[in-house]
Design a protein around this motif. Sequence first.
Motif, PDB file in Angstrom:
ATOM      1  N   VAL A   1      -5.621   9.166   5.745  1.00 17.79           N
ATOM      2  CA  VAL A   1      -5.102   7.851   6.118  1.00 17.79           C
ATOM      3  C   VAL A   1      -4.072   7.429   5.071  1.00 17.79           C
ATOM      4  O   VAL A   1      -3.939   8.042   4.019  1.00 17.79           O
ATOM      5  CB  VAL A   1      -6.217   6.779   6.201  1.00 17.79           C
ATOM      6  CG1 VAL A   1      -7.191   7.088   7.317  1.00 17.79           C
ATOM      7  CG2 VAL A   1      -6.927   6.641   4.862  1.00 17.79           C
ATOM      8  N   ASP A   2      -3.374   6.356   5.373  1.00 19.14           N
ATOM      9  CA  ASP A   2      -2.480   5.719   4.403  1.00 19.14           C
ATOM     10  C   ASP A   2      -2.665   4.223   4.594  1.00 19.14           C
ATOM     11  O   ASP A   2      -1.927   3.581   5.344  1.00 19.14           O
ATOM     12  CB  ASP A   2      -1.029   6.153   4.640  1.00 19.14           C
ATOM     13  CG  ASP A   2      -0.058   5.525   3.651  1.00 19.14           C
ATOM     14  OD1 ASP A   2      -0.520   4.921   2.661  1.00 19.14           O
ATOM     15  OD2 ASP A   2       1.164   5.622   3.872  1.00 19.14           O
ATOM     16  N   GLU A   3      -3.692   3.685   3.951  1.00 19.71           N
ATOM     17  CA  GLU A   3      -4.064   2.285   4.149  1.00 19.71           C
ATOM     18  C   GLU A   3      -4.190   1.572   2.805  1.00 19.71           C
ATOM     19  O   GLU A   3      -4.662   2.159   1.824  1.00 19.71           O
ATOM     20  CB  GLU A   3      -5.411   2.181   4.894  1.00 19.71           C
ATOM     21  CG  GLU A   3      -5.373   2.749   6.301  1.00 19.71           C
ATOM     22  CD  GLU A   3      -6.717   2.661   7.005  1.00 19.71           C
ATOM     23  OE1 GLU A   3      -6.790   3.053   8.182  1.00 19.71           O
ATOM     24  OE2 GLU A   3      -7.707   2.203   6.372  1.00 19.71           O
ATOM     25  N   TRP A   4      -3.795   0.300   2.810  1.00 21.35           N
ATOM     26  CA  TRP A   4      -3.878  -0.519   1.614  1.00 21.35           C
ATOM     27  C   TRP A   4      -4.779  -1.720   1.885  1.00 21.35           C
ATOM     28  O   TRP A   4      -4.816  -2.243   3.001  1.00 21.35           O
ATOM     29  CB  TRP A   4      -2.501  -1.027   1.198  1.00 21.35           C
ATOM     30  CG  TRP A   4      -1.570   0.039   0.696  1.00 21.35           C
ATOM     31  CD1 TRP A   4      -0.814   0.908   1.443  1.00 21.35           C
ATOM     32  CD2 TRP A   4      -1.293   0.338  -0.670  1.00 21.35           C
ATOM     33  NE1 TRP A   4      -0.083   1.735   0.617  1.00 21.35           N
ATOM     34  CE2 TRP A   4      -0.344   1.402  -0.690  1.00 21.35           C
ATOM     35  CE3 TRP A   4      -1.725  -0.188  -1.897  1.00 21.35           C
ATOM     36  CZ2 TRP A   4       0.147   1.945  -1.874  1.00 21.35           C
ATOM     37  CZ3 TRP A   4      -1.232   0.348  -3.071  1.00 21.35           C
ATOM     38  CH2 TRP A   4      -0.310   1.400  -3.057  1.00 21.35           C
ATOM     39  N   GLU A   5      -5.511  -2.127   0.855  1.00 19.41           N
ATOM     40  CA  GLU A   5      -6.316  -3.345   0.933  1.00 19.41           C
ATOM     41  C   GLU A   5      -6.126  -4.145  -0.349  1.00 19.41           C
ATOM     42  O   GLU A   5      -5.981  -3.566  -1.439  1.00 19.41           O
ATOM     43  CB  GLU A   5      -7.811  -3.018   1.116  1.00 19.41           C
ATOM     44  CG  GLU A   5      -8.111  -2.325   2.431  1.00 19.41           C
ATOM     45  CD  GLU A   5      -9.571  -1.932   2.586  1.00 19.41           C
ATOM     46  OE1 GLU A   5      -9.875  -1.212   3.549  1.00 19.41           O
ATOM     47  OE2 GLU A   5     -10.393  -2.339   1.738  1.00 19.41           O
TER      48      GLU A   5
END
Length: 539
Positions: A471-475
């Motif tokens: 994935v390529d996810e930011w939080e």
Amino acid sequence: MNFKKLAIAVLAFAAFSCQQEEKKKPNILFIMSDDHAYQAISAYDNTLIETPNIDRIANEGMLFTNACVTNSICAPSRAVILTGKHSHLNGKIDNNFPFDTTQMTFPQLLQENGYQTAMFGKLHFGNSPKGFDEFQILPGQGRYYNPEFITKKEGKKTITGYVTDIITDLTINWLKDERDQEKPFFMAYLHKAPHREWLPAERHYKEFTKKTFKEPATLFDNYEGRGSAAKEAEMNLLTHMNWAGDSKIYPDVMDELGIPETAGWDKAAFQREVGAMNAEQRAAWDKVYGPMNEEFKKQYPKMTQTDKMKWRYQRYMQDYLGSIAAVDEGVGKVLDYLEESGLAENTIVIYTSDQGFYLGEHGWFDKRFIYNESFKTPLLVKWPNVIKPGTTNTQMVQNLDFAQTILAAAQIEAPSDMQGENLIPLFKGETENFREAVYYHYYEYPAIHMVKRHYGIVTEDYKLIHFYDDVDEWELYDRKKDPQEMNSVYADPAYAETLAKLKTDLADLRVKYKDSEDLDKKYMQMYKDKNFMPSPAGK
């Protein structure tokens, strides 16, 4: 006085001064438990358990409320502590890759500089730790009952009894009878408890199996407000915890009720741990856990999914917290000996864990995430005449700092490649110009619990996370407004300025600590080439 006599006097004074300086070096007692959540230490929160002996360290010293780890998993955390270097540099990125034993560790430097060194308990990796005059360590995870030990002088041996009590006795015996009283000492007093699969001592399971514990507010979390990583992790109490190994449902009861094994080592874990008991120990165990199993057989057919979740939470807490009770007692015995022997006045005492742990928050057990309960670790330190009793520190300190700090306390120069900070100024209340942010990186994926690879930056106020690989996810979390980390504000325009700064700061930290996208790709490929899926011993 002629020159010859003067020279002799000067040399004698210098030798005396050196001896006095050597005596000033503090003894160091480093106490670490395995998977001990800060929520299960009453100095932090007494909702679940009272730990009066561990609390003594905070009462007589300093409690760190923002202590954390660089990589929340057992063996890598221990490698970071020993080397003072992040996982990507010491090479121990997960529980599978071997530890590079050619690296310098801080106990080696202590030993080379006049300290007598000893280690008793759980190291977790390697069978011959460098830098120790004496050691008796558990192989791998070890057992709770009648554990086997690898020793420096006697080969392998099995000791009858309960592991926490045995480790405590070995530690006190060395302090009393085996140490060189002319040398300062470094003692690593390392508990297996409260690591999975949780087996309390008889005196404690009789007590704790009767207790009911308050459920966390997020026990039935549905992970809305976060990305795919939280939703896809496999560490839910109901669906991913083992019935036999963890909840202590007898294998034949599972068969009778038609409950399948949760994982391939479910029943095997029960047989390995409970099966290690001798006849007397097993008879005492069955007197308590047998009736619990009989009652479970009656209730299980009527239980809803909610009922099962609540039941499993209580079973988890009873055994997990019961295991901690013996740790607290052991710490008390060692602290008492330091007081009785007069050693306490010149001994630094450090209590920590190799990482945090989920106690039902978000419906989870285990660790791995940069999320708070996993990332934050207990840290309590006392040092008479240096740390003011009963003080608290809120700054971002890490297990990366332990080596640097211990060497500084021992008046030994740290190697230039160590990456931690010296915490002694914080001990003295000198908090200016200390780091404002820490760096975290987790690697073990795909693997047990399926927590995605991620790295991030954490300050007292914010946490920015990048999940990568599949994935390529930011939080982004506002730690002050959302301490339970329920809602990522990454896409919230109100945080745009904060986000931009944190991304820049994170990139700078990656450079500072010599981490990079190239290393990310290297370790991903190495992991895939090895086709690792951890064994039960690696969980």
